[in-house]
Structures are given as structure tokens and as C-alpha cells.
Scaffold this active site. Structure first.
Site, PDB file in Angstrom:
ATOM      1  CG  HIS A  27     -12.127   3.829  30.726  1.00 52.17           C
ATOM      2  ND1 HIS A  27     -10.917   3.187  30.583  1.00 52.17           N
ATOM      3  CD2 HIS A  27     -12.568   3.507  31.963  1.00 52.17           C
ATOM      4  CE1 HIS A  27     -10.641   2.511  31.688  1.00 52.17           C
ATOM      5  NE2 HIS A  27     -11.643   2.679  32.538  1.00 52.17           N
ATOM      6  CE  LYS A  51      -4.866  -0.252  42.606  1.00 51.26           C
ATOM      7  NZ  LYS A  51      -6.073  -0.252  41.775  1.00 51.26           N
ATOM      8  NE  ARG A 100     -16.476  -3.191  34.555  1.00 47.52           N
ATOM      9  CZ  ARG A 100     -15.272  -3.221  35.067  1.00 47.52           C
ATOM     10  NH1 ARG A 100     -14.226  -3.318  34.294  1.00 47.52           N
ATOM     11  NH2 ARG A 100     -15.089  -3.180  36.362  1.00 47.52           N
ATOM     12  CB  SER A 137      -7.394  -0.465  32.663  1.00 50.10           C
ATOM     13  OG  SER A 137      -8.102   0.625  32.149  1.00 50.10           O
TER      14      SER A 137
END
Length: 169
Positions: A27, A51, A100, A137
Site C-alpha cells: 500500500h 466487517k 497485483r 492485509s
């Protein structure tokens, strides 16, 4: 208002959105690269009521502020709802997202097209540094939970906070 905008100078703004639970070196790499291209980079920490994060939104904001302080042009705040509304309220014309893998592109392209259709906000894709191409993460938290060494994947203050938090559980 003072500064370049009050003098009629256009300030180039972009946003790097995410949950950042916690912020990783991947990040940070994208935020730093964006900070070299834009006058102001807003890091928008998403609030998702459904969440339960490892860190609270306020803790994430504080960690991000700490690790981006040296960039000089990064502002960190939270948002809920549509990212394009956050952008419109702050006159931010561009979203910067790190990619990614091809699987990221498939999802992010749909989001970019939707965001552009809703508001005209453009999305710029930045390929992730190959060193961090596997990094998320969620993966960091899982490995750390099982005692794996993730110190090289996080800024030192974030690693310290993660180690402390997992020790409290």
C-alpha cells in the site's frame, strides 16, 4: 482559502482508497508513487460496518498518517458510501489503484468503468512493485496470527502495532 487554489492555480488531486487493515509496504509503495505524481494524495480509509477489522478506523488512520508523514502531501481520512461521492465532495478527479495480478485487473476495471459512468472520475492503475505482488492485509494478518515473520512486509510502526494487537487476543 489560502495557497495555490486561492491564487487560481489548479492543484492536482488523487485518492488512494482501501481498508488498510493494516497498511502494508505494498500500500505504502502505491501511495508514495502517487504522491510523486500529484500535488495532494488523499488516502481514503473505507468504513465498512459489516466487517469487523483488526484495527479500528481511527487506529488505521493514525498508523497511515505516521507512515506517510514524510511524503508531505498526503491527507488521510475515512469515508463510507460511494467513493465517487467522496471524490466529488473534495473535487478529486482521479483514483489511483495498485494492481497485483490479472485477477485484480478484472475486478478493478469493472469498478473503474462504474465510477467513471457515475461521476466522470478516472481510475489510474499502477502495477505493484514485484516485491509486493503477493501481498495483502488479509494474508499478513493470517501469517502473523500463526507466528510467521511479517516484519519485512509492514512499516516498523505498523508491525509493532500488529504484534501488540495479536498479543492482546
Amino acid at each position: 482559502m489560502t495557497g495555490p487554489e486561492s491564487e487560481g492555480i489548479t492543484v492536482r488531486r488523487a485518492v488512494c482508497p482501501g481498508s488498510f487493515d493494516p497498511i502494508t509496504n505494498g500500500h505504502l509503495d502505491i501511495i508514495q508513487r502517487a504522491s510523486k505524481l500529484y500535488d495532494v494524495v488523499h488516502v481514503a480509509v473505507m468504513i465498512n460496518q459489516s466487517k469487523k477489522g483488526l484495527f479500528t478506523v481511527d487506529e488505521r488512520i493514525e498508523l497511515i498518517r505516521e507512515v506517510t508523514a514524510g511524503f508531505g502531501n498526503v491527507e488521510v481520512e475515512s469515508f463510507h458510501g460511494l467513493l465517487v461521492d467522496f471524490c466529488k465532495q473534495r473535487e478529486i478527479p482521479a483514483i489511483v489503484k495498485g494492481l497485483r495480478a490479472v485477477s485484480d485487473f478484472d475486478y478493478e476495471l469493472q469498478m473503474a468503468q462504474m465510477n467513471n459512468g457515475l461521476s466522470g472520475v478516472e481510475t489510474l492503475f499502477v502495477p505493484t512493485n514485484p516485491t509486493y505482488s503477493f501481498l495483502s492485509s488479509s494474508l499478513v494478518k493470517e501469517v502473523a496470527t500463526w507466528g510467521g515473520d511479517v516484519s519485512h512486509l509492514l512499516p516498523p510502526t505498523v508491525h509493532e502495532a500488529l504484534t501488540k494487537r495479536l498479543g492482546e487476543r
